[in-house]
Write an enzyme that holds these catalytic residues in place. Structure first.
Site, mmCIF file in Angstrom:
data_model
loop_
_atom_site.group_PDB
_atom_site.id
_atom_site.type_symbol
_atom_site.label_atom_id
_atom_site.label_comp_id
_atom_site.label_asym_id
_atom_site.label_seq_id
_atom_site.Cartn_x
_atom_site.Cartn_y
_atom_site.Cartn_z
ATOM 1 N N SER A 17 0.873 -1.181 0.000
ATOM 2 C CA SER A 17 0.000 0.000 0.000
ATOM 3 C C SER A 17 0.904 1.224 0.000
ATOM 4 O O SER A 17 2.083 1.121 0.377
ATOM 5 C CB SER A 17 -0.855 -0.005 1.272
ATOM 6 O OG SER A 17 -1.438 1.263 1.490
ATOM 7 N N TYR A 77 -2.535 -1.700 10.864
ATOM 8 C CA TYR A 77 -2.657 -1.980 9.420
ATOM 9 C C TYR A 77 -1.447 -1.428 8.654
ATOM 10 O O TYR A 77 -0.832 -2.124 7.843
ATOM 11 C CB TYR A 77 -3.951 -1.365 8.882
ATOM 12 C CG TYR A 77 -4.061 -1.454 7.374
ATOM 13 C CD1 TYR A 77 -4.386 -2.651 6.762
ATOM 14 C CD2 TYR A 77 -3.802 -0.340 6.567
ATOM 15 C CE1 TYR A 77 -4.463 -2.748 5.371
ATOM 16 C CE2 TYR A 77 -3.871 -0.425 5.187
ATOM 17 C CZ TYR A 77 -4.213 -1.633 4.601
ATOM 18 O OH TYR A 77 -4.270 -1.729 3.227
HETATM 19 N N1 LIG Z 1 -8.926 -0.430 -0.775
HETATM 20 C C1 LIG Z 1 -7.868 0.269 -0.459
HETATM 21 O O1 LIG Z 1 -7.946 1.482 -0.271
HETATM 22 C C2 LIG Z 1 -6.514 -0.403 -0.377
HETATM 23 C C3 LIG Z 1 -5.377 0.417 -0.459
HETATM 24 C C4 LIG Z 1 -4.122 -0.179 -0.380
HETATM 25 C C5 LIG Z 1 -4.010 -1.555 -0.229
HETATM 26 N N2 LIG Z 1 -5.144 -2.315 -0.159
HETATM 27 C C6 LIG Z 1 -4.972 -3.761 0.034
HETATM 28 O O2 LIG Z 1 -5.590 -4.449 -1.029
HETATM 29 C C7 LIG Z 1 -5.960 -5.752 -0.589
HETATM 30 C C8 LIG Z 1 -7.392 -6.016 -1.005
HETATM 31 O O3 LIG Z 1 -8.245 -5.117 -0.325
HETATM 32 P P1 LIG Z 1 -9.561 -4.525 -0.995
HETATM 33 O O4 LIG Z 1 -9.449 -3.061 -0.975
HETATM 34 O O5 LIG Z 1 -9.842 -5.197 -2.266
HETATM 35 O O6 LIG Z 1 -10.625 -4.897 0.135
HETATM 36 P P2 LIG Z 1 -11.866 -5.897 0.135
HETATM 37 O O7 LIG Z 1 -12.773 -5.611 -1.000
HETATM 38 O O8 LIG Z 1 -12.395 -5.818 1.520
HETATM 39 O O9 LIG Z 1 -11.207 -7.324 -0.118
HETATM 40 C C9 LIG Z 1 -10.557 -8.034 0.901
HETATM 41 C C10 LIG Z 1 -10.435 -9.478 0.476
HETATM 42 O O10 LIG Z 1 -9.726 -10.191 1.503
HETATM 43 C C11 LIG Z 1 -10.491 -11.340 1.860
HETATM 44 N N3 LIG Z 1 -10.339 -11.662 3.276
HETATM 45 C C12 LIG Z 1 -10.581 -10.850 4.340
HETATM 46 N N4 LIG Z 1 -10.396 -11.517 5.474
HETATM 47 C C13 LIG Z 1 -10.019 -12.785 5.139
HETATM 48 C C14 LIG Z 1 -9.700 -13.949 5.867
HETATM 49 N N5 LIG Z 1 -9.729 -13.965 7.215
HETATM 50 N N6 LIG Z 1 -9.371 -15.079 5.201
HETATM 51 C C15 LIG Z 1 -9.353 -15.083 3.847
HETATM 52 N N7 LIG Z 1 -9.634 -14.007 3.091
HETATM 53 C C16 LIG Z 1 -9.988 -12.876 3.733
HETATM 54 C C17 LIG Z 1 -11.942 -10.947 1.579
HETATM 55 O O11 LIG Z 1 -12.735 -12.098 1.336
HETATM 56 P P3 LIG Z 1 -13.760 -12.784 2.371
HETATM 57 O O12 LIG Z 1 -14.418 -11.699 3.131
HETATM 58 O O13 LIG Z 1 -14.668 -13.555 1.450
HETATM 59 O O14 LIG Z 1 -12.920 -13.676 3.210
HETATM 60 C C18 LIG Z 1 -11.793 -10.140 0.297
HETATM 61 O O15 LIG Z 1 -11.779 -10.999 -0.807
HETATM 62 C C19 LIG Z 1 -5.731 -5.770 0.921
HETATM 63 O O16 LIG Z 1 -4.511 -6.423 1.207
HETATM 64 C C20 LIG Z 1 -5.642 -4.307 1.277
HETATM 65 O O17 LIG Z 1 -4.862 -4.092 2.421
HETATM 66 C C21 LIG Z 1 -6.380 -1.774 -0.236
#
Ligand SMILES: NC(=O)c1ccc[n+]([C@@H]2O[C@H](COP(=O)([O-])OP(=O)(O)OC[C@H]3O[C@@H](n4cnc5c(N)ncnc54)[C@H](OP(=O)(O)O)[C@@H]3O)[C@@H](O)[C@H]2O)c1
Length: 308
Positions: free
Chosen positions: A144, A157
């Site tokens: 990130s 985080y």
């Molecule tokens: N959105 C942002 O602003 C942002 C910015 C920088 C980095 N990121 C990173 O990008 C990645 C994806 O995030 P996103 O923004 O796409 O959020 P998201 O839509 O909430 O997706 C998170 C994913 O992680 C899975 N997950 C959560 N808890 C889990 C668990 N205990 N076991 C297995 N899978 C799990 C969720 O699936 P289930 O709920 O089905 O388990 C979902 O598929 C993350 O690593 C996040 O830190 C996001």
């Protein structure tokens, strides 16, 4: 329809950036192993991608990756299907919003470390050993922009994401004499369910996220992975933020992040949300660039810019 006869395993494929990455890999003919907890949603996605792209194999593994044995179970299930993983995408991740000392829940924060750090390390260990054996493979780790700067209101985080970037860069160096590449994807605030799940709705960062498309982030990550780049910061504003983190003192980047993580006051809310947060970001960026320019001069600033 393209087929590569290669397989990508994507954690966190049930929503957001992970789902968009699954689509990009499918468009490029990769067979898929999709991992997350929501098996129903993963099955829907598997059917959608099979139908649209004629993929031979799409395997769904429902798993809570915070559980200590989950990565080993994922690995064993993959091996049980007789599948070799050519690309590992460690996308699954979550955050928790609030002041560490007084507001956030310790159990949730320990789970964040288990998911964002422990499971990522465990899966990397298991699948990298196979990659090294055949001297072929790629890993994409979701870091990130907060890997580059402290993240007040999401202190744990942010620290997990700093770990992910450091780990990725170290592995990359250890593997430099092999054909295996490890790449970090550094998105800024992106329009997924992440902020809602973290309890960070309505913050300036959440407002900023509304304009950042997860499909664009996934496309940037895929391109960098395929080129074997070390890292990619997705989006111009985030590249600028990353640049500033290289030249500004930590106290200033912490304070800037704190502002972004706060909820706007009423006068700001009367403006459209994206206008208000964009104005704050632009003001911070302009001030930061001016400060860096006066301290280091133009060549010094450019020298410190090593984003991609
Ligand atoms: N959105 C942002 O602003 C942002 C910015 C920088 C980095 N990121 C990173 O990008 C990645 C994806 O995030 P996103 O923004 O796409 O959020 P998201 O839509 O909430 O997706 C998170 C994913 O992680 C899975 N997950 C959560 N808890 C889990 C668990 N205990 N076991 C297995 N899978 C799990 C969720 O699936 P289930 O709920 O089905 O388990 C979902 O598929 C993350 O690593 C996040 O830190 C996001």
């Amino acid at each position: 329809m393209k087929t590569t006869e290669q397989t990508a395993l994507i954690t966190g494929a049930s929503s957001g950036i992970g789902y968009e990455l699954a689509k990009v890999f499918a468009q490029n003919g990769y067979n898929l192993v999709l991992v997350a907890r929501n098996t129903d949603r993963l099955n829907e996605i598997a059917n959608e991608l099979r139908d649209q792209h004629g993929l031979e194999t799409v395997i769904v593994i429902g798993k809570d990756l915070t559980q200590p044995n989950a990565p080993q179970e994922v690995y064993d299930e993959v091996k049980g299907f007789g599948v070799d993983i050519n690309i590992l995408v460690n996308d699954a991740g979550m955050g928790e919003y609030g002041l560490f000392a007084t507001e956030t829940d310790l159990d949730k924060e320990l789970s964040i470390i288990k998911l964002n750090v422990v499971a990522l390390v465990h899966l990397s260990k298991l699948f990298l050993k196979d990659m090294v054996r055949v001297n072929e493979g790629k890993i994409l780790n979701l870091a990130s922009v907060v890997s580059l700067m402290p993240n007040p209101y999401m202190a744990v985080y942010g620290a997990t994401k700093a770990f992910v970037l450091s780990f990725t860069e170290a592995l990359r160096n250890e593997l430099k004499d092999t054909s295996i590449t490890v790449t970090a994807l550094l998105p800024g605030a992106t329009n997924t369910d992440f902020f809602n799940k973290a309890g960070a709705e309505g913050t300036r960062a959440h407002q900023q996220a509304q304009t950042a498309d997860p499909a664009k982030v996934a496309a940037d990550g895929y391109a960098a992975l395929m080129k074997g780049n070390d890292k990619v910061v997705s989006g111009l504003m985030n590249k600028t933020q990353a640049l500033l983190s290289n030249v500004l003192p930590d106290q200033l980047t912490s304070q800037t992040m704190r502002k972004l993580m706060e909820r706007p006051d009423e006068s700001e809310e009367s403006k459209t949300p994206s206008t208000a947060s964009t104005l704050i970001s632009l003001a911070v960026i302009a001030g930061g660039l001016y400060w860096a320019y006066t301290k280091y001069g133009l060549p010094g600033v450019l020298k410190k810019v090593n984003i991609e």
